[in-house]
Motif scaffolding. Structure first.
Motif, mmCIF file in Angstrom:
data_model
loop_
_atom_site.group_PDB
_atom_site.id
_atom_site.type_symbol
_atom_site.label_atom_id
_atom_site.label_comp_id
_atom_site.label_asym_id
_atom_site.label_seq_id
_atom_site.Cartn_x
_atom_site.Cartn_y
_atom_site.Cartn_z
ATOM 1 N N SER A 1 -3.016 10.161 14.475
ATOM 2 C CA SER A 1 -3.438 11.028 16.035
ATOM 3 C C SER A 1 -2.250 11.497 16.575
ATOM 4 O O SER A 1 -0.882 11.091 16.101
ATOM 5 C CB SER A 1 -4.122 9.904 16.553
ATOM 6 N N CYS A 2 -2.219 11.877 17.412
ATOM 7 C CA CYS A 2 -1.060 12.630 18.594
ATOM 8 C C CYS A 2 -0.371 11.422 19.018
ATOM 9 O O CYS A 2 0.919 11.242 19.173
ATOM 10 C CB CYS A 2 -1.313 13.479 19.524
ATOM 11 N N THR A 3 -1.339 10.277 19.596
ATOM 12 C CA THR A 3 -0.777 9.273 20.370
ATOM 13 C C THR A 3 -0.333 7.971 19.565
ATOM 14 O O THR A 3 0.450 7.020 19.984
ATOM 15 C CB THR A 3 -1.484 8.855 21.538
ATOM 16 N N ARG B 1 -4.809 16.515 23.636
ATOM 17 C CA ARG B 1 -3.642 15.576 23.053
ATOM 18 C C ARG B 1 -2.786 16.650 22.595
ATOM 19 O O ARG B 1 -1.551 16.320 22.675
ATOM 20 C CB ARG B 1 -4.346 14.720 21.968
ATOM 21 N N TRP B 2 -3.145 17.753 22.002
ATOM 22 C CA TRP B 2 -2.203 18.648 21.412
ATOM 23 C C TRP B 2 -1.309 19.149 22.515
ATOM 24 O O TRP B 2 -0.127 19.512 22.160
ATOM 25 C CB TRP B 2 -3.055 19.805 20.523
ATOM 26 N N GLU B 3 -1.931 19.414 23.743
ATOM 27 C CA GLU B 3 -0.929 19.995 24.802
ATOM 28 C C GLU B 3 0.175 19.179 25.042
ATOM 29 O O GLU B 3 1.322 19.604 25.388
ATOM 30 C CB GLU B 3 -1.701 19.972 26.061
ATOM 31 N N LYS B 4 -0.026 17.707 24.770
ATOM 32 C CA LYS B 4 1.130 16.760 25.119
ATOM 33 C C LYS B 4 1.942 16.373 24.086
ATOM 34 O O LYS B 4 2.901 15.576 24.257
ATOM 35 C CB LYS B 4 0.440 15.642 25.972
ATOM 36 N N CYS B 5 1.384 16.675 22.943
ATOM 37 C CA CYS B 5 1.956 16.149 21.901
ATOM 38 C C CYS B 5 3.131 16.982 21.316
ATOM 39 O O CYS B 5 3.217 18.161 20.942
ATOM 40 C CB CYS B 5 1.056 16.193 20.576
ATOM 41 N N SER B 6 4.451 16.258 21.152
ATOM 42 C CA SER B 6 5.641 16.877 20.647
ATOM 43 C C SER B 6 5.707 17.607 19.418
ATOM 44 O O SER B 6 5.999 18.730 19.008
ATOM 45 C CB SER B 6 6.714 16.186 20.868
ATOM 46 N N LYS B 7 5.082 16.860 18.415
ATOM 47 C CA LYS B 7 4.674 17.602 16.860
ATOM 48 C C LYS B 7 3.851 18.637 16.995
ATOM 49 O O LYS B 7 4.100 19.687 16.336
ATOM 50 C CB LYS B 7 3.917 16.412 16.088
ATOM 51 N N CYS B 8 2.750 18.610 17.784
ATOM 52 C CA CYS B 8 1.961 19.775 17.805
ATOM 53 C C CYS B 8 2.619 20.935 18.389
ATOM 54 O O CYS B 8 2.245 22.019 17.937
ATOM 55 C CB CYS B 8 0.625 19.311 18.728
ATOM 56 N N GLN B 9 3.316 20.657 19.796
ATOM 57 C CA GLN B 9 4.097 21.696 20.131
ATOM 58 C C GLN B 9 5.177 22.399 19.202
ATOM 59 O O GLN B 9 5.172 23.508 19.198
ATOM 60 C CB GLN B 9 4.433 21.343 21.665
ATOM 61 N N TYR C 1 -7.320 14.441 15.258
ATOM 62 C CA TYR C 1 -6.244 14.604 14.348
ATOM 63 C C TYR C 1 -5.167 15.434 14.759
ATOM 64 O O TYR C 1 -5.110 16.434 15.504
ATOM 65 C CB TYR C 1 -6.641 15.292 12.942
ATOM 66 N N CYS C 2 -3.666 15.011 14.578
ATOM 67 C CA CYS C 2 -2.704 15.712 15.049
ATOM 68 C C CYS C 2 -2.436 16.692 14.311
ATOM 69 O O CYS C 2 -2.132 16.508 12.875
ATOM 70 C CB CYS C 2 -1.362 14.633 14.883
ATOM 71 N N ALA C 3 -2.310 18.131 14.719
ATOM 72 C CA ALA C 3 -2.071 19.157 13.822
ATOM 73 C C ALA C 3 -0.722 19.429 13.498
ATOM 74 O O ALA C 3 -0.401 20.296 12.821
ATOM 75 C CB ALA C 3 -2.779 20.407 14.529
ATOM 76 N N GLY C 4 0.154 18.523 14.224
ATOM 77 C CA GLY C 4 1.726 18.593 14.053
ATOM 78 C C GLY C 4 2.138 17.924 12.987
ATOM 79 O O GLY C 4 3.515 17.941 12.517
ATOM 80 N N ASN C 5 1.414 16.862 12.206
ATOM 81 C CA ASN C 5 1.741 15.982 11.284
ATOM 82 C C ASN C 5 1.508 16.259 10.187
ATOM 83 O O ASN C 5 0.166 16.153 9.782
ATOM 84 C CB ASN C 5 1.343 14.396 11.972
#
Ligand code: ACM
Ligand code: ZN
Length: 764
Positions: free
Chosen positions: A276-278, A333-341, A295-299
């Motif tokens: 997850s993002c968090t 969550r994606w908006e605040k997630c450094s990996k997603c960004q 799911y975290c899209a940056g991971n």
């Protein structure tokens, strides 16, 4: 002339035959075959009837096994023979001229039955047709000495659409392997060919994945459901999955698994919170709805897990299509997630919608390398559609139109016609009432090809599908209730040519289909048997014409007018009748001497304010207008169904109205009724006041009645606020009901506007 005479002779013989034949009852095949001719004469299947396959079908012994399984409730078992005898045969014949691989012809003569097709699928559908030519008891589970006589018929048949599906959500509630097989049998019975199996959800992960055992050890179990305190869960082992896939395959049904991403994934995230993002932690969700943790899209690890999961999934499911979900994925969550960004930045994406599109395309690319294609809910259009994706249009038809115009394939499953979790009849009479209203006849009316598409674009519409979401279907019998008989209606939408569909004709055939459900012990919905009580104000506005009807034709309606419970000894309804005094109508329907419906009730009140002038001082809701101002003095009482139209709704404000009796009148009693249904934010008024006037300007001091029903009562309540005025003379009556204004602190809508629902102001 000679020819005409000959034709006449033939027709007379056919008619004579079909009238004399003891098996000449109405043929009821669903979905309706393209063409069916009854030829006169009959054929009886017995132990000596030989099954003979043409060379091309030699690998399909399971067709004979399937038929024998169905016949196992009788004392007949058929043997496969290699030579076609001159009589008493069941011939599965190859006919390369039949272009549609699901098409077939069926011919029964006094010598035997020939089912012809170019593909075993067609033979299978011919067998389904055979079962429906036999007595309904062939669907029973109890053995009997059934007479297996069928009429001699010629049938030519093929489906309109290639994709004829039914979906089942096993995430919100888990159903056993045996129940899933039953579901597959219902799909087969209706000549449908796709089972969309929704296997992963926020509320539970349901498929064993060897590489990630925690997905089911943790992800398949939730501690409770909507606060009920009861642990819930379950999953299918890979062996069980294989068994189900094989079971479906034997019925020419493709199982399309859905592994949902990027949203609706808390089942997996509870097991692997690092995806997850968090970082979590999470529990398998106990509340229904849309949840923000996805799911975290940056991971990269997200893709690693999903790809490994899909590798096991494609080993289990031969389906060319894998459903990857894609719906209802909040971007919070994606908006605040450094990996997603960082991913958005690195891939040059514009926003989180494009990030979702990146996610889906990446999964599509992976599956393409395994020679599989994706299906996704229509949200996969947002941020750019994956090039080879098939879109399942659910939030209406617009997604389907857009995708088809882009040249992508489409399956139409709009909520309006395909969401079988919607209720079917009067919500008072339904075990579960969720979402909208989708009666049988509305399903039947569905046309999957949107008018907006050109002929070429329309070719991308592959078919349609029933969706059975299971939030409020804790047991499999609830699934049966939602599925049937609506699946019968959708099967005809999928199968029959558009111009040949006819609701009345369908409803006539449905009676026999319902007999089949009945003998099979299926908990199908009887909503179509519930009686609608139609009321029409007579021309002189002092009485009502009453018309009773059921959605399903052929049911017998019985009614009472004195509030007693009706049964088949009560008055039998034959034609509309008139009522000119206060009555409580109750009606039920019977079929073949058996009670089929719940009791429908409508109260008609012919009273002193009935049809009089009323002016309403506070604004009422357009959605719940009871038919306008007159609705409060229209003589018809609101039922406990808040959507049924009898009630007038006031959102956040008080209710105030003045009734003008037209002249000074002697009165004894005044009443107004209110509904409470706190789940729908509808509460009793705090109090109701009545005051009186001769001139409409100066009113007496109000008489106040306080509410006595606790606003915590979860039951649907209807309360009369009645006063006795003992022979009073008056012309104007003012009614005022005080709204509690805001939903109480403890309520799920705390602070939101509370509703008052009022109906009939009666004066006696
Ligand atoms: C859906 O109903 N969320 C596809
Ligand atoms: Zn993230």
């Amino acid at each position: 002339m000679k020819n005409l005479k000959f034709l006449f002779l033939i027709i007379s013989i056919i008619t004579l035959y079909s009238c004399n034949s003891n098996s000449s009852k109405q043929i009821s095949i669903i979905p309706k075959p393209d063409s069916l001719v009854v030829n006169g004469g009959e054929f009886t299947i017995n132990n000596e009837t030989a099954i003979v396959y043409d060379e091309q079908f030699k690998n399909y012994e399971n067709l004979a096994d399937y038929l024998n399984q169905r016949l196992s409730v009788t004392n007949v078992k058929l043997n496969v023979k290699s030579e076609l005898p001159s009589s008493n045969y069941m011939h599965f014949a190859f006919n390369g001229e039949i272009k549609n691989e699901e098409g077939y012809t069926f011919k029964s003569t006094s010598d035997g039955i020939t089912i012809s097709a170019s593909n075993a699928r067609g033979i299978f559908y011919g067998i389904q047709t055979l079962l429906q030519l036999l007595p309904a008891e062939i669907y029973s589970k109890e053995k009997s000495d059934l007479d297996l006589t069928i009429q001699n018929v010629s049938i030519i048949d093929e489906p309109r659409f290639k994709y004829r599906g039914a979906h089942l959500d096993v995430g919100r509630h888990f159903y056993s392997t045996d129940d899933v097989k039953k579901y597959i049998d219902y799909i087969a019975m209706h000549k449908m060919n796709k089972f969309h199996w929704h296997l992963t959800e926020d509320q539970g992960w349901r498929i064993e994945i060897k590489k990630y055992p925690k997905l089911t050890e943790i992800g398949a179990w939730r501690k409770e459901t909507m606060g009920d305190g009861k642990k819930h869960g379950g999953f299918y082992t890979q062996e069980e999955v294989k068994e189900i896939v094989k079971y479906a395959e034997d019925r020419f049904i493709t199982v399309i698994p859905e592994i949902e991403m990027p949203g609706h994934s808390l089942g997996a995230l509870a097991a692997y919170p690092e995806l997850s993002c968090t970082g979590g932690p999470f529990e398998v969700e106990t509340i229904f709805g849309v949840h923000k943790d996805v799911y975290c899209a940056g991971n990269e690890k997200t893709f690693e897990l999903l790809e490994n999961v899909l590798l096991e999934v494609i080993d289990l499911f031969p389906s060319k299509y894998i459903h990857i979900g894609g719906d209802e994925c909040p971007k919070d969550r994606w908006e605040k997630c450094s990996k997603c960004q960082a991913r958005i930045h690195k891939e040059g994406l514009k926003n989180e919608h494009e990030l979702q599109s990146y996610f889906i395309k990446r999964i599509e690319d992976f599956l393409l390398t395994k020679d599989r294609l994706i299906i996704g809910w229509d949200e996969i259009l947002e941020g750019g559609l994956a090039p080879n994706a098939t879109v399942m249009s659910w939030r209406g038809i617009e997604g389907g139109i857009e995708a088809a115009k882009q040249g992508n394939d489409v399956i139409m499953t709009p909520t309006s016609h395909c969401y079988f979790d919607y209720y079917q009849g009067n919500p008072e009479n339904e075990p579960v009432a969720i979402g909208g209203y989708l009666p049988l006849s509305k399903v039947y009316s569905y046309e999957p090809i949107p008018e907006e598409l050109s002929e070429d674009e329309a070719k991308h519409v592959k078919g349609t599908q029933a969706n059975v979401w299971s939030e409020y279907l804790p047991e499999f019998k609830d699934v049966e209730y939602m599925l049937l008989p609506r699946l019968a209606a959708l099967s005809e939408v999928c199968w029959s040519p558009k111009e040949k569909r006819n609701l009345d004709d369908f409803l006539k055939r449905l009676s026999e289909q319902i007999n089949r459900y009945e003998v099979a012990g299926i908990n199908y919905a009887k909503s179509s048997y519930n009686v609608s009580i139609g009321t029409k104000l007579s021309e002189n506005k002092n009485s009502f014409d009453i018309e009773l009807s059921t959605e399903l034709s052929g049911a017998e309606i019985y009614y009472t007018l004195d509030g007693t419970e009706p049964n088949n000894n009560s008055e039998k309804y034959s034609k509309p009748f008139n009522i000119n005094s206060t009555k409580e109508i109750k009606a039920v329907s019977y079929s073949n001497g058996k009670l089929m419906s719940k009791v429908s009730t409508k109260k008609i009140l012919i009273h002193k304010a009935f049809g009089k002038k009323i002016s309403i001082k506070t604004p009422y809701s357009e959605r719940y207008d009871a038919g306008g101002e007159f609705g409060l003095v229209d003589g018809i009482y609101g039922s406990s169904s808040f959507t049924a139209g009898g009630w007038q709704g006031y959102e956040g404000n008080d209710f105030e109205a003045i009734v003008d009796l037209g002249e000074k009148v002697n009165i004894n009693k005044v009443n107004s009724s209110y509904l409470q249904r706190i789940n729908s934010w509808i509460f009793m008024p705090e109090y109701v006041e009545y005051s009186f006037s001769d001139d409409g300007e100066i009113f007496s001091d109000p008489t106040k009645i306080d509410n006595t029903i606790p606003n915590t009562s979860g039951a649907v309540e209807v309360k009369n606020f009645e006063i006795n005025v003992n022979d009073m003379t008056t012309r104007y009556i003012k009614v005022f009901a005080k709204n509690i204004e805001k939903c109480p602190e403890w309520h799920t809508g705390a602070g939101g506007k509370a509703w008052i629902f009022v109906d009939e102001i009666t004066v006696e």
